[in-house]
Design a protein around this motif. Structure first.
Motif, short mmCIF file in Angstrom:
data_model
loop_
_atom_site.label_atom_id
_atom_site.label_comp_id
_atom_site.label_asym_id
_atom_site.label_seq_id
_atom_site.Cartn_x
_atom_site.Cartn_y
_atom_site.Cartn_z
N ILE A 62 -21.43 -0.95 1.04
CA ILE A 62 -22.19 -0.63 -0.18
C ILE A 62 -23.37 0.29 0.15
CG2 ILE A 62 -23.62 -1.60 -2.02
CD1 ILE A 62 -21.66 -4.03 -1.99
N VAL A 63 -24.16 -0.08 1.17
CA VAL A 63 -25.27 0.79 1.57
C VAL A 63 -24.70 2.10 2.13
CG1 VAL A 63 -27.26 1.04 3.11
CG2 VAL A 63 -26.84 -1.13 1.95
N GLY A 64 -23.58 2.01 2.86
CA GLY A 64 -22.94 3.21 3.40
C GLY A 64 -22.51 4.17 2.30
N GLN A 65 -22.05 3.61 1.18
CA GLN A 65 -21.69 4.47 0.04
C GLN A 65 -22.93 5.14 -0.53
OE1 GLN A 65 -18.45 5.12 -1.72
NE2 GLN A 65 -19.95 6.73 -2.07
N MET A 66 -24.02 4.38 -0.65
CA MET A 66 -25.25 4.94 -1.22
C MET A 66 -25.87 5.98 -0.29
SD MET A 66 -25.37 3.67 -4.17
CE MET A 66 -25.04 2.25 -5.23
N ARG B 210 -22.15 7.98 3.39
CA ARG B 210 -21.58 7.97 4.73
C ARG B 210 -20.14 7.47 4.70
NH1 ARG B 210 -21.40 3.78 7.77
NH2 ARG B 210 -23.02 2.66 6.64
N THR B 211 -19.86 6.46 3.89
CA THR B 211 -18.49 5.98 3.71
C THR B 211 -18.19 5.96 2.21
OG1 THR B 211 -18.96 3.64 3.41
CG2 THR B 211 -18.81 4.42 5.68
N ALA C 184 -10.48 4.98 8.75
CA ALA C 184 -11.55 5.47 9.63
C ALA C 184 -12.93 5.06 9.11
CB ALA C 184 -11.46 6.98 9.74
N GLU C 185 -12.96 4.46 7.92
CA GLU C 185 -14.25 4.10 7.31
C GLU C 185 -14.58 2.62 7.43
OE1 GLU C 185 -15.40 7.17 3.98
OE2 GLU C 185 -13.86 5.79 3.23
N LEU C 186 -13.68 1.86 8.07
CA LEU C 186 -13.85 0.40 8.06
C LEU C 186 -15.00 -0.07 8.96
CD1 LEU C 186 -10.12 -0.75 8.05
CD2 LEU C 186 -11.77 -1.01 6.18
N GLY C 187 -15.26 0.64 10.07
CA GLY C 187 -16.36 0.23 10.95
C GLY C 187 -15.91 -0.68 12.08
N GLY D 235 -18.13 -1.92 7.86
CA GLY D 235 -18.83 -0.70 7.49
C GLY D 235 -19.97 -0.36 8.43
N TYR D 236 -20.01 -1.02 9.60
CA TYR D 236 -21.08 -0.78 10.57
C TYR D 236 -20.52 -0.02 11.76
CZ TYR D 236 -24.70 -1.76 14.02
OH TYR D 236 -25.68 -1.64 14.98
N PHE D 237 -21.16 1.07 12.12
CA PHE D 237 -20.65 1.93 13.19
C PHE D 237 -21.61 2.01 14.37
CE2 PHE D 237 -18.42 3.21 9.45
CZ PHE D 237 -17.14 3.53 9.88
N GLY D 238 -22.69 1.24 14.34
CA GLY D 238 -23.72 1.33 15.37
C GLY D 238 -23.34 0.58 16.63
#
Lengths: 170, 197
Positions: free
Chosen positions: B32-36, B39-40, B180-183, B188-191
Protein backbone atom coordinates in the motif's frame (compact mmCIF):
# COMPACT_ATOMS: atom_id res chain seq x y z
CA UNK A 1 -3.70 -23.09 -5.00
CA UNK A 2 -5.15 -22.34 -1.58
CA UNK A 3 -1.72 -23.00 -0.07
CA UNK A 4 0.10 -20.54 -2.34
CA UNK A 5 1.54 -17.45 -0.68
CA UNK A 6 0.58 -15.12 -3.52
CA UNK A 7 -2.02 -15.05 -6.26
CA UNK A 8 -1.97 -12.94 -9.35
CA UNK A 9 -3.52 -9.54 -8.54
CA UNK A 10 -5.83 -10.10 -11.50
CA UNK A 11 -7.27 -13.32 -10.06
CA UNK A 12 -7.74 -11.69 -6.65
CA UNK A 13 -9.31 -8.58 -8.21
CA UNK A 14 -11.68 -10.79 -10.20
CA UNK A 15 -12.78 -12.61 -7.04
CA UNK A 16 -13.36 -9.30 -5.23
CA UNK A 17 -15.30 -7.85 -8.17
CA UNK A 18 -17.52 -10.94 -8.35
CA UNK A 19 -18.57 -10.27 -4.74
CA UNK A 20 -20.77 -7.50 -6.18
CA UNK A 21 -23.12 -10.29 -7.36
CA UNK A 22 -24.24 -11.41 -3.87
CA UNK A 23 -23.97 -7.81 -2.60
CA UNK A 24 -26.45 -6.46 -5.15
CA UNK A 25 -28.64 -9.57 -5.54
CA UNK A 26 -28.94 -10.70 -1.91
CA UNK A 27 -28.22 -7.65 0.25
CA UNK A 28 -29.29 -5.05 -2.34
CA UNK A 29 -26.29 -2.85 -1.67
CA UNK A 30 -22.75 -2.33 -2.95
CA UNK A 31 -19.51 -3.54 -1.36
CA UNK A 32 -18.22 -1.16 1.28
CA UNK A 33 -16.26 -1.21 4.52
CA UNK A 34 -16.04 2.13 6.31
CA UNK A 35 -19.69 2.43 7.46
CA UNK A 36 -19.13 -0.58 9.71
CA UNK A 37 -16.70 1.49 11.79
CA UNK A 38 -19.54 3.90 12.53
CA UNK A 39 -21.88 1.02 13.39
CA UNK A 40 -19.45 -0.58 15.85
CA UNK A 41 -18.09 2.74 17.13
CA UNK A 42 -21.55 4.14 17.86
CA UNK A 43 -22.73 0.86 19.36
CA UNK A 44 -19.76 0.79 21.79
CA UNK A 45 -20.05 4.52 22.55
CA UNK A 46 -23.70 3.93 23.43
CA UNK A 47 -22.56 2.21 26.64
CA UNK A 48 -20.77 5.40 27.75
CA UNK A 49 -22.99 8.03 26.14
CA UNK A 50 -26.47 6.69 25.35
CA UNK A 51 -27.46 10.11 23.97
CA UNK A 52 -25.29 9.49 20.87
CA UNK A 53 -28.22 7.76 19.17
CA UNK A 54 -30.00 11.12 19.33
CA UNK A 55 -27.79 12.01 16.34
CA UNK A 56 -29.62 10.86 13.22
CA UNK A 57 -26.40 9.74 11.55
CA UNK A 58 -25.57 7.54 14.56
CA UNK A 59 -29.07 6.10 14.81
CA UNK A 60 -29.21 5.16 11.13
CA UNK A 61 -25.92 3.27 11.40
CA UNK A 62 -26.87 1.17 14.44
CA UNK A 63 -30.48 0.53 13.45
CA UNK A 64 -31.55 -3.07 12.87
CA UNK A 65 -31.27 -2.59 9.09
CA UNK A 66 -29.83 -5.71 7.44
CA UNK A 67 -27.28 -3.59 5.53
CA UNK A 68 -25.62 -2.27 8.71
CA UNK A 69 -24.96 -5.63 10.29
CA UNK A 70 -24.21 -7.33 6.98
CA UNK A 71 -21.28 -4.93 6.54
CA UNK A 72 -20.05 -5.42 10.11
CA UNK A 73 -20.18 -9.20 9.57
CA UNK A 74 -18.40 -8.90 6.23
CA UNK A 75 -15.59 -6.78 7.62
CA UNK A 76 -15.20 -9.28 10.48
CA UNK A 77 -15.18 -12.08 7.89
CA UNK A 78 -12.25 -10.36 6.14
CA UNK A 79 -10.12 -10.99 9.24
CA UNK A 80 -11.17 -14.66 9.30
CA UNK A 81 -10.50 -15.13 5.58
CA UNK A 82 -7.06 -13.51 5.82
CA UNK A 83 -6.22 -15.62 8.89
CA UNK A 84 -7.21 -18.88 7.15
CA UNK A 85 -5.34 -17.92 3.98
CA UNK A 86 -2.21 -17.09 6.00
CA UNK A 87 -2.42 -20.40 7.91
CA UNK A 88 -2.83 -22.41 4.69
CA UNK A 89 0.19 -20.81 3.01
CA UNK A 90 2.35 -20.35 6.10
CA UNK A 91 2.97 -16.70 5.20
CA UNK A 92 3.42 -15.71 8.85
CA UNK A 93 3.81 -12.01 9.57
CA UNK A 94 5.99 -10.29 12.15
CA UNK A 95 4.25 -7.97 14.62
CA UNK A 96 5.18 -5.00 12.43
CA UNK A 97 5.99 -4.92 8.72
CA UNK A 98 9.73 -4.36 8.03
CA UNK A 99 8.86 -1.34 5.86
CA UNK A 100 8.09 0.80 8.89
CA UNK A 101 11.58 0.91 10.35
CA UNK A 102 12.74 2.29 7.00
CA UNK A 103 9.82 4.62 6.48
CA UNK A 104 9.86 6.21 9.93
CA UNK A 105 13.48 5.63 10.92
CA UNK A 106 12.98 3.58 14.06
CA UNK A 107 12.45 -0.14 14.63
CA UNK A 108 10.82 0.28 18.05
CA UNK A 109 7.17 -0.60 18.21
CA UNK A 110 5.66 2.23 20.29
CA UNK A 111 6.05 5.04 17.71
CA UNK A 112 4.58 2.74 15.10
CA UNK A 113 1.59 1.85 17.28
CA UNK A 114 0.95 5.56 17.89
CA UNK A 115 1.24 6.26 14.17
CA UNK A 116 -1.12 3.38 13.33
CA UNK A 117 -3.72 4.69 15.82
CA UNK A 118 -3.47 8.19 14.42
CA UNK A 119 -3.54 6.87 10.84
CA UNK A 120 -6.67 4.86 11.59
CA UNK A 121 -8.33 7.92 13.13
CA UNK A 122 -7.49 10.18 10.18
CA UNK A 123 -8.45 7.47 7.68
CA UNK A 124 -11.95 6.94 9.07
CA UNK A 125 -12.59 10.64 9.72
CA UNK A 126 -11.74 11.31 6.07
CA UNK A 127 -13.70 8.33 4.80
CA UNK A 128 -16.81 9.48 6.66
CA UNK A 129 -16.51 13.03 5.32
CA UNK A 130 -16.19 11.59 1.82
CA UNK A 131 -18.98 9.07 2.58
CA UNK A 132 -16.93 6.09 1.46
CA UNK A 133 -13.51 4.46 1.25
CA UNK A 134 -11.45 2.37 -1.14
CA UNK A 135 -14.29 -0.17 -1.26
CA UNK A 136 -17.42 1.98 -1.31
CA UNK A 137 -16.16 4.82 -3.50
CA UNK A 138 -13.37 2.87 -5.17
CA UNK A 139 -14.47 -0.63 -6.07
CA UNK A 140 -18.23 0.01 -6.02
CA UNK A 141 -18.56 3.68 -6.92
CA UNK A 142 -16.24 3.57 -9.91
CA UNK A 143 -17.85 0.35 -11.21
CA UNK A 144 -21.17 2.24 -11.12
CA UNK A 145 -19.54 5.11 -13.05
CA UNK A 146 -20.33 7.55 -10.25
CA UNK A 147 -18.83 10.98 -10.86
CA UNK A 148 -18.54 11.81 -7.14
CA UNK A 149 -16.83 8.50 -6.35
CA UNK A 150 -14.30 9.01 -9.13
CA UNK A 151 -13.48 12.46 -7.72
CA UNK A 152 -13.14 10.95 -4.22
CA UNK A 153 -10.79 8.20 -5.45
CA UNK A 154 -8.60 10.72 -7.29
CA UNK A 155 -8.40 12.83 -4.10
CA UNK A 156 -7.63 9.71 -2.05
CA UNK A 157 -4.65 8.82 -4.21
CA UNK A 158 -3.51 12.46 -4.27
CA UNK A 159 -3.55 12.60 -0.46
CA UNK A 160 -1.93 9.19 -0.13
CA UNK A 161 0.84 9.92 -2.63
CA UNK A 162 1.51 13.33 -1.08
CA UNK A 163 1.89 11.83 2.39
CA UNK A 164 4.00 8.90 1.16
CA UNK A 165 6.49 11.24 -0.49
CA UNK A 166 7.32 12.51 3.03
CA UNK A 167 8.46 9.00 4.01
CA UNK A 168 11.81 7.60 3.06
CA UNK A 169 11.34 5.33 0.05
CA UNK A 170 10.65 1.86 1.40
CA UNK B 1 -34.05 -9.92 5.09
CA UNK B 2 -33.49 -10.94 8.69
CA UNK B 3 -30.41 -9.71 10.53
CA UNK B 4 -29.30 -13.32 11.00
CA UNK B 5 -29.37 -14.00 7.24
CA UNK B 6 -27.57 -10.72 6.60
CA UNK B 7 -24.85 -11.65 9.09
CA UNK B 8 -24.37 -15.15 7.65
CA UNK B 9 -24.14 -13.78 4.10
CA UNK B 10 -21.79 -11.05 5.37
CA UNK B 11 -19.39 -13.45 7.09
CA UNK B 12 -19.33 -15.75 4.05
CA UNK B 13 -18.60 -12.84 1.70
CA UNK B 14 -16.02 -11.43 4.10
CA UNK B 15 -14.13 -14.73 4.29
CA UNK B 16 -13.84 -14.76 0.48
CA UNK B 17 -12.90 -11.06 0.46
CA UNK B 18 -10.24 -11.53 3.17
CA UNK B 19 -8.85 -14.60 1.43
CA UNK B 20 -8.45 -12.67 -1.83
CA UNK B 21 -6.90 -9.67 -0.03
CA UNK B 22 -4.36 -11.92 1.71
CA UNK B 23 -3.48 -13.92 -1.41
CA UNK B 24 -3.03 -10.82 -3.56
CA UNK B 25 -0.76 -9.26 -0.84
CA UNK B 26 -2.61 -5.97 -1.40
CA UNK B 27 -3.22 -5.80 2.36
CA UNK B 28 0.53 -5.53 3.02
CA UNK B 29 1.70 -2.12 4.33
CA UNK B 30 4.66 -2.50 1.96
CA UNK B 31 2.30 -2.86 -1.01
CA UNK B 32 0.00 0.00 0.00
CA UNK B 33 2.76 2.47 0.91
CA UNK B 34 4.73 1.17 -2.10
CA UNK B 35 1.79 2.07 -4.33
CA UNK B 36 1.59 5.56 -2.83
CA UNK B 37 5.33 5.95 -3.49
CA UNK B 38 4.69 4.74 -7.06
CA UNK B 39 7.23 1.98 -6.49
CA UNK B 40 4.94 -1.05 -6.85
CA UNK B 41 1.60 -1.28 -8.61
CA UNK B 42 -0.03 -4.36 -7.08
CA UNK B 43 -2.65 -2.21 -5.32
CA UNK B 44 -3.76 -0.55 -8.56
CA UNK B 45 -3.77 -3.92 -10.35
CA UNK B 46 -6.07 -5.52 -7.79
CA UNK B 47 -8.20 -2.39 -7.48
CA UNK B 48 -8.70 -1.77 -11.21
CA UNK B 49 -9.38 -5.47 -11.86
CA UNK B 50 -12.06 -5.43 -9.15
CA UNK B 51 -13.56 -2.24 -10.65
CA UNK B 52 -13.57 -3.73 -14.18
CA UNK B 53 -15.12 -6.99 -12.95
CA UNK B 54 -17.74 -5.10 -10.96
CA UNK B 55 -18.56 -2.96 -14.00
CA UNK B 56 -19.14 -6.05 -16.18
CA UNK B 57 -21.18 -7.74 -13.43
CA UNK B 58 -23.36 -4.65 -12.97
CA UNK B 59 -23.68 -4.06 -16.72
CA UNK B 60 -25.26 -7.52 -16.98
CA UNK B 61 -27.33 -7.43 -13.78
CA UNK B 62 -28.58 -3.90 -14.37
CA UNK B 63 -28.83 -4.20 -18.15
CA UNK B 64 -31.21 -7.17 -17.82
CA UNK B 65 -33.12 -5.46 -15.04
CA UNK B 66 -32.18 -7.74 -12.14
CA UNK B 67 -30.79 -5.01 -9.89
CA UNK B 68 -31.01 -1.29 -9.32
CA UNK B 69 -27.81 0.69 -9.06
CA UNK B 70 -27.01 2.60 -5.88
CA UNK B 71 -24.37 5.23 -6.71
CA UNK B 72 -23.47 7.67 -3.92
CA UNK B 73 -24.45 11.30 -4.34
CA UNK B 74 -21.72 13.58 -5.69
CA UNK B 75 -20.69 15.90 -2.84
CA UNK B 76 -17.71 17.49 -4.52
CA UNK B 77 -16.27 19.39 -1.54
CA UNK B 78 -16.73 16.42 0.76
CA UNK B 79 -15.39 14.02 -1.87
CA UNK B 80 -12.23 16.08 -2.40
CA UNK B 81 -11.52 17.10 1.21
CA UNK B 82 -12.60 13.77 2.70
CA UNK B 83 -10.71 11.89 -0.02
CA UNK B 84 -7.49 13.82 0.67
CA UNK B 85 -7.74 13.17 4.43
CA UNK B 86 -8.60 9.52 3.80
CA UNK B 87 -5.54 9.16 1.54
CA UNK B 88 -3.21 10.64 4.17
CA UNK B 89 -4.68 8.22 6.71
CA UNK B 90 -4.21 5.25 4.38
CA UNK B 91 -0.51 6.07 3.98
CA UNK B 92 0.00 6.60 7.74
CA UNK B 93 -1.86 3.40 8.59
CA UNK B 94 -0.42 1.45 5.66
CA UNK B 95 -3.95 0.11 5.25
CA UNK B 96 -7.43 1.06 4.16
CA UNK B 97 -10.57 0.47 6.24
CA UNK B 98 -11.12 -3.00 4.75
CA UNK B 99 -7.51 -4.20 4.58
CA UNK B 100 -6.98 -3.20 8.23
CA UNK B 101 -9.00 -6.29 9.15
CA UNK B 102 -6.97 -8.46 6.76
CA UNK B 103 -3.83 -7.22 8.55
CA UNK B 104 -5.34 -8.12 11.92
CA UNK B 105 -6.19 -11.60 10.62
CA UNK B 106 -2.75 -12.13 9.10
CA UNK B 107 -1.06 -11.21 12.38
CA UNK B 108 0.12 -7.59 12.12
CA UNK B 109 -0.14 -6.22 15.64
CA UNK B 110 -0.05 -2.53 14.70
CA UNK B 111 -3.27 -3.09 12.72
CA UNK B 112 -5.13 -3.49 16.02
CA UNK B 113 -4.14 0.12 16.78
CA UNK B 114 -5.27 1.17 13.30
CA UNK B 115 -8.62 -0.52 13.93
CA UNK B 116 -9.12 1.15 17.32
CA UNK B 117 -8.01 4.51 15.89
CA UNK B 118 -10.50 4.00 13.08
CA UNK B 119 -13.35 3.41 15.52
CA UNK B 120 -12.43 6.61 17.39
CA UNK B 121 -12.26 8.48 14.08
CA UNK B 122 -15.69 7.21 13.02
CA UNK B 123 -17.21 8.20 16.39
CA UNK B 124 -15.53 11.64 16.29
CA UNK B 125 -17.03 12.19 12.85
CA UNK B 126 -20.44 11.07 14.10
CA UNK B 127 -20.40 13.74 16.84
CA UNK B 128 -19.28 16.36 14.30
CA UNK B 129 -21.67 15.27 11.54
CA UNK B 130 -24.72 17.40 12.47
CA UNK B 131 -22.50 20.50 12.35
CA UNK B 132 -20.40 19.50 9.31
CA UNK B 133 -23.42 18.59 7.18
CA UNK B 134 -24.66 22.20 7.46
CA UNK B 135 -21.40 23.54 6.01
CA UNK B 136 -20.21 23.45 2.40
CA UNK B 137 -19.32 19.77 3.01
CA UNK B 138 -23.00 18.95 2.79
CA UNK B 139 -23.43 20.65 -0.59
CA UNK B 140 -23.97 18.20 -3.38
CA UNK B 141 -25.07 17.72 -6.92
CA UNK B 142 -27.06 14.50 -6.43
CA UNK B 143 -26.43 11.11 -7.92
CA UNK B 144 -24.52 11.78 -11.13
CA UNK B 145 -23.15 8.98 -13.28
CA UNK B 146 -20.94 9.44 -16.33
CA UNK B 147 -23.29 7.61 -18.69
CA UNK B 148 -26.13 10.05 -17.90
CA UNK B 149 -23.81 12.92 -18.80
CA UNK B 150 -22.94 11.17 -22.06
CA UNK B 151 -26.55 10.17 -22.77
CA UNK B 152 -25.79 6.47 -23.27
CA UNK B 153 -27.17 3.46 -21.34
CA UNK B 154 -25.28 2.46 -18.19
CA UNK B 155 -24.54 -1.06 -19.44
CA UNK B 156 -22.85 0.25 -22.58
CA UNK B 157 -20.73 2.75 -20.68
CA UNK B 158 -19.78 0.15 -18.06
CA UNK B 159 -18.62 -2.33 -20.72
CA UNK B 160 -16.57 0.36 -22.52
CA UNK B 161 -15.05 1.43 -19.20
CA UNK B 162 -14.19 -2.18 -18.28
CA UNK B 163 -12.59 -2.65 -21.71
CA UNK B 164 -10.46 0.46 -21.23
CA UNK B 165 -9.35 -0.77 -17.80
CA UNK B 166 -8.31 -4.12 -19.26
CA UNK B 167 -6.12 -2.32 -21.80
CA UNK B 168 -4.54 -0.24 -19.01
CA UNK B 169 -3.93 -3.38 -16.94
CA UNK B 170 -2.27 -5.19 -19.86
CA UNK B 171 0.08 -2.26 -20.42
CA UNK B 172 0.82 -2.08 -16.68
CA UNK B 173 1.59 -5.80 -16.47
CA UNK B 174 3.87 -5.63 -19.51
CA UNK B 175 5.87 -2.83 -17.90
CA UNK B 176 5.88 -4.24 -14.36
CA UNK B 177 5.21 -7.99 -14.03
CA UNK B 178 3.41 -8.64 -10.72
CA UNK B 179 5.75 -11.42 -9.61
CA UNK B 180 8.64 -8.95 -9.58
CA UNK B 181 6.67 -6.65 -7.26
CA UNK B 182 6.03 -9.08 -4.42
CA UNK B 183 9.18 -8.28 -2.39
CA UNK B 184 11.44 -10.31 -0.09
CA UNK B 185 8.75 -12.19 1.80
CA UNK B 186 5.64 -11.41 -0.30
CA UNK B 187 5.37 -8.23 1.77
CA UNK B 188 6.25 -5.52 -0.73
CA UNK B 189 9.54 -4.94 1.10
CA UNK B 190 12.76 -4.91 -0.93
CA UNK B 191 15.23 -3.62 1.66
CA UNK B 192 17.88 -5.44 3.68
CA UNK B 193 16.77 -8.58 5.53
CA UNK B 194 17.38 -6.88 8.89
CA UNK B 195 16.20 -3.32 8.44
CA UNK B 196 18.43 -0.72 10.02
CA UNK B 197 16.98 1.11 12.99
Amino acid sequence: MLTQKAWSPYLAGLVIGLLQIPAFLIVETALGASSSYVTIGVWLTGYVDPSITGIGYAASHVSAAAKNWWQVAMVGGIAIGAFVSMKLSGARRAAISPIWSRAIGTASSKPRYAMAFLGGFVMLFGARIADGCTSGHGISGMAQLSVGSTVAVAAMFAGGIGAAMLFKRV
Amino acid sequence: MSILTAVIVGVAMGVVFGFALEKSRVFEPGVIVGQMQLRTFIMLKVFLTAVATGAVVLAVLNGFGFVKLAPKAALYYADIIGGLILGVGITMAGACPGTTLAQVGAGYRDAIYTLVGGLFGAVAYTYAQPMLSKTFLGEGAGKIVFTDLLGIPYWAGALIFAGALVVILIVMENRRPWRAELGNDVDGYFGPARPEA
